[in-house]
Motif scaffolding. Structure first.
Motif, mmCIF file in Angstrom:
data_model
loop_
_atom_site.group_PDB
_atom_site.id
_atom_site.type_symbol
_atom_site.label_atom_id
_atom_site.label_comp_id
_atom_site.label_asym_id
_atom_site.label_seq_id
_atom_site.Cartn_x
_atom_site.Cartn_y
_atom_site.Cartn_z
ATOM 1 N N UNK A 196 0.874 -1.172 0.000
ATOM 2 C CA UNK A 196 0.000 0.000 0.000
ATOM 3 C C UNK A 196 0.914 1.227 0.000
ATOM 4 N N UNK A 197 0.979 1.979 -1.083
ATOM 5 C CA UNK A 197 1.971 3.052 -1.176
ATOM 6 C C UNK A 197 1.878 4.095 -0.068
ATOM 7 N N UNK A 198 0.662 4.446 0.372
ATOM 8 C CA UNK A 198 0.531 5.482 1.391
ATOM 9 C C UNK A 198 0.995 4.977 2.752
ATOM 10 N N UNK A 199 0.573 3.763 3.099
ATOM 11 C CA UNK A 199 1.015 3.211 4.377
ATOM 12 C C UNK A 199 2.524 2.972 4.367
ATOM 13 N N UNK A 200 3.038 2.546 3.219
ATOM 14 C CA UNK A 200 4.470 2.349 3.084
ATOM 15 C C UNK A 200 5.226 3.658 3.270
ATOM 16 N N UNK A 201 4.672 4.759 2.739
ATOM 17 C CA UNK A 201 5.316 6.061 2.903
ATOM 18 C C UNK A 201 5.387 6.459 4.376
ATOM 19 N N UNK A 202 4.348 6.137 5.149
ATOM 20 C CA UNK A 202 4.378 6.420 6.591
ATOM 21 C C UNK A 202 5.471 5.597 7.276
ATOM 22 N N UNK A 203 5.513 4.290 6.986
ATOM 23 C CA UNK A 203 6.518 3.420 7.599
ATOM 24 C C UNK A 203 7.932 3.860 7.222
ATOM 25 N N UNK A 204 8.131 4.148 5.940
ATOM 26 C CA UNK A 204 9.458 4.541 5.475
ATOM 27 C C UNK A 204 9.877 5.878 6.076
ATOM 28 N N UNK A 205 8.943 6.814 6.148
ATOM 29 C CA UNK A 205 9.264 8.101 6.747
ATOM 30 C C UNK A 205 9.678 7.969 8.196
ATOM 31 N N UNK A 206 8.962 7.127 8.949
ATOM 32 C CA UNK A 206 9.309 6.920 10.357
ATOM 33 C C UNK A 206 10.682 6.277 10.500
ATOM 34 N N UNK A 207 10.942 5.215 9.718
ATOM 35 C CA UNK A 207 12.239 4.532 9.807
ATOM 36 C C UNK A 207 13.377 5.470 9.419
ATOM 37 N N UNK A 208 13.144 6.321 8.420
ATOM 38 C CA UNK A 208 14.187 7.242 7.990
ATOM 39 C C UNK A 208 14.480 8.285 9.052
ATOM 40 N N UNK A 254 4.591 -1.405 -10.785
ATOM 41 C CA UNK A 254 5.026 -0.093 -11.255
ATOM 42 C C UNK A 254 4.032 1.003 -10.869
ATOM 43 N N UNK A 255 2.735 0.675 -10.897
ATOM 44 C CA UNK A 255 1.732 1.669 -10.483
ATOM 45 C C UNK A 255 1.889 2.011 -9.009
ATOM 46 N N UNK A 256 2.085 0.999 -8.162
ATOM 47 C CA UNK A 256 2.311 1.246 -6.738
ATOM 48 C C UNK A 256 3.569 2.080 -6.532
ATOM 49 N N UNK A 257 4.612 1.791 -7.297
ATOM 50 C CA UNK A 257 5.869 2.519 -7.151
ATOM 51 C C UNK A 257 5.700 3.992 -7.517
ATOM 52 N N UNK A 258 5.021 4.258 -8.612
ATOM 53 C CA UNK A 258 4.834 5.644 -9.029
ATOM 54 C C UNK A 258 3.998 6.422 -8.017
ATOM 55 N N UNK A 259 3.014 5.759 -7.414
ATOM 56 C CA UNK A 259 2.216 6.427 -6.384
ATOM 57 C C UNK A 259 3.071 6.726 -5.158
ATOM 58 N N UNK A 260 3.904 5.774 -4.756
ATOM 59 C CA UNK A 260 4.803 6.005 -3.622
ATOM 60 C C UNK A 260 5.727 7.189 -3.891
ATOM 61 N N UNK A 261 6.314 7.230 -5.078
ATOM 62 C CA UNK A 261 7.226 8.323 -5.414
ATOM 63 C C UNK A 261 6.522 9.672 -5.339
ATOM 64 N N UNK A 262 5.296 9.734 -5.813
ATOM 65 C CA UNK A 262 4.542 10.985 -5.741
ATOM 66 C C UNK A 262 4.305 11.402 -4.290
ATOM 67 N N UNK A 308 6.723 12.959 7.279
ATOM 68 C CA UNK A 308 7.468 13.155 6.032
ATOM 69 C C UNK A 308 8.945 13.312 6.363
ATOM 70 N N UNK A 309 9.793 12.592 5.632
ATOM 71 C CA UNK A 309 11.236 12.706 5.827
ATOM 72 C C UNK A 309 11.852 13.347 4.587
ATOM 73 N N UNK A 310 12.329 14.540 4.739
ATOM 74 C CA UNK A 310 12.895 15.292 3.627
ATOM 75 C C UNK A 310 14.103 14.561 3.045
ATOM 76 N N UNK A 311 14.139 14.432 1.740
ATOM 77 C CA UNK A 311 15.280 13.803 1.081
ATOM 78 C C UNK A 311 15.120 12.330 0.800
ATOM 79 N N UNK A 312 14.131 11.678 1.409
ATOM 80 C CA UNK A 312 13.959 10.241 1.191
ATOM 81 C C UNK A 312 13.626 9.936 -0.268
ATOM 82 N N UNK A 313 12.903 10.823 -0.936
ATOM 83 C CA UNK A 313 12.535 10.590 -2.337
ATOM 84 C C UNK A 313 13.769 10.353 -3.201
ATOM 85 N N UNK A 314 14.898 10.959 -2.879
ATOM 86 C CA UNK A 314 16.122 10.783 -3.662
ATOM 87 C C UNK A 314 16.895 9.529 -3.271
ATOM 88 N N UNK A 315 16.390 8.815 -2.267
ATOM 89 C CA UNK A 315 17.083 7.590 -1.815
ATOM 90 C C UNK A 315 16.232 6.346 -2.075
#
Length: 340
Positions: free
Chosen positions: A86-98, A139-147, A175-182
């Motif tokens: 789930x791209x949105x939930x993944x973004x929350x988890x990734x932001x917290x871990x970062x 790929x659709x999930x990935x593009x949503x996560x990147x956005x 939100x973790x600034x800079x994670x999009x580039x990693x």
């Protein structure tokens, strides 16, 4: 200079010959190995993600725990199967871990690999888009996560919220600034490498890829990396991308090494099929005395072209032995090749 990290699949089995006989063993030892690798001077601790298997599956609790126990080493995945996410939930988890790690997360994604069960992502509630494939789903999930990771607001706030909101549309938090580039894409072909470059993702190339030319793996990977860089330039990105390759490398410096891996001295690339329609090439293992390894690795064109090398480790042999392998490479091999 080259960044050097380890990549673990996190296997466990109740076999008496295994040092990881349970999921608990595998997870706790992964944390200990990351701590040991940082102390040895390694640059990264990366973990594979497989579902329905006795291996690591949910990466973010592990990555957050490692982030809290370490201070310098990069923490990452290689790779997360985006068909299951789930791209949105993944973004929350990734932001917290970062944020817990202080901005050290390097998140590797991909379409995924052959599975333990038939269409496992369906059990997670996902379906390919109408007329599409499971690769299209990933790929659709990935593009949503990147956005979402850009940190821009997109959700309409409730006019009577439980808590006061900032002005405007709301974004995923934390939100973790800079994670999009990693964010990295694990690519098995030249075409998907170019696709990843277009979206501004870094590139991961493992010990397995589509056999597109019949040449040795390291030559095909070098050409894949070149195609990636060409697509990156064409896309007009301004930052410098990163590229990793994975290798199984075992310096034979003591009797344990020779007992475990001495028989792999003559290892060569192998050809096989990961599904009925895809001919793949599987990379060789490097197992030899350090001076021989230096000569062999100096001829690996993909390793030379990458800025990051991920060492696949046999995690079931335990923390001490795997730390020994990583330390042997950092001490006896990397300096001779100019990586340190």
């Amino acid at each position: 200079m080259k960044k050097i990290g380890f990549l673990s699949f996190g296997h466990w089995t109740p076999s008496p010959h295994s040092q990881t006989r349970s999921a608990s063993d595998s997870l706790l030892q992964a944390i200990d190995l990351a701590v040991a690798a940082e102390e040895l001077g390694a640059d990264g601790a990366y973990f594979r993600v497989h579902h329905f298997a006795r291996q690591h599956a949910s990466p973010f609790p592990l990555l957050a725990a490692i982030g809290a126990r370490t201070s310098r080493i990069e923490i990452g995945t290689g790779v997360i199967d985006m068909r299951y996410e789930n791209p949105l939930y993944m973004a929350e988890d990734a932001g917290a871990a970062d944020l817990i790690s202080g901005g050290r997360l390097q998140l590797g994604l991909s379409r995924g690999s052959p599975e333990q069960v038939v269409d496992g992502w369906r059990h997670f509630g996902y379906r390919p888009p109408e007329g599409g494939t499971d690769a299209d789903l990933a790929r659709a999930h990935t593009e949503e996560l990147l956005d979402v990771l850009r940190g821009e607001g997109f959700a309409q706030p409730d006019p009577r919220p439980m808590f006061a909101n900032p002005p405007g549309l709301l974004r995923i938090e934390p939100h973790s600034e800079g994670l999009r580039d990693r964010i990295w894409w694990g690519s098995g072909s030249n075409a998907t490498a170019a696709w990843a470059a277009g979206l501004g993702m870094n590139l991961q190339s493992s010990t397995l890829k589509d056999d597109e030319s019949g040449e040795p793996l390291h030559v095909q990977q070098r050409k894949q990396i070149e195609a990636y860089h060409e697509a990156w330039r064409a896309a007009g990105h301004t930052r410098t991308p990163r590229v990793s390759v994975s290798r199984s490398i075992f310096p034979l410096v003591d009797e344990r090494d020779r007992a475990y891996f001495g028989r792999d001295r003559g290892s060569t690339d192998q050809i096989g099929y990961i599904d009925p329609s895809t001919r793949s090439i599987f990379g060789r293992s490097y197992a030899a005395e350090p001076d021989v390894l230096v000569k062999q690795l100096a001829e690996d064109e993909a390793v030379a072209a990458a800025d990051t090398l991920l060492l696949t480790v046999p995690n079931q042999l335990g923390v001490d032995y795997n730390a020994h392998v990583v330390g042997s490479i950092l001490t006896h091999v990397a300096p001779e090749l100019g990586w340190r």
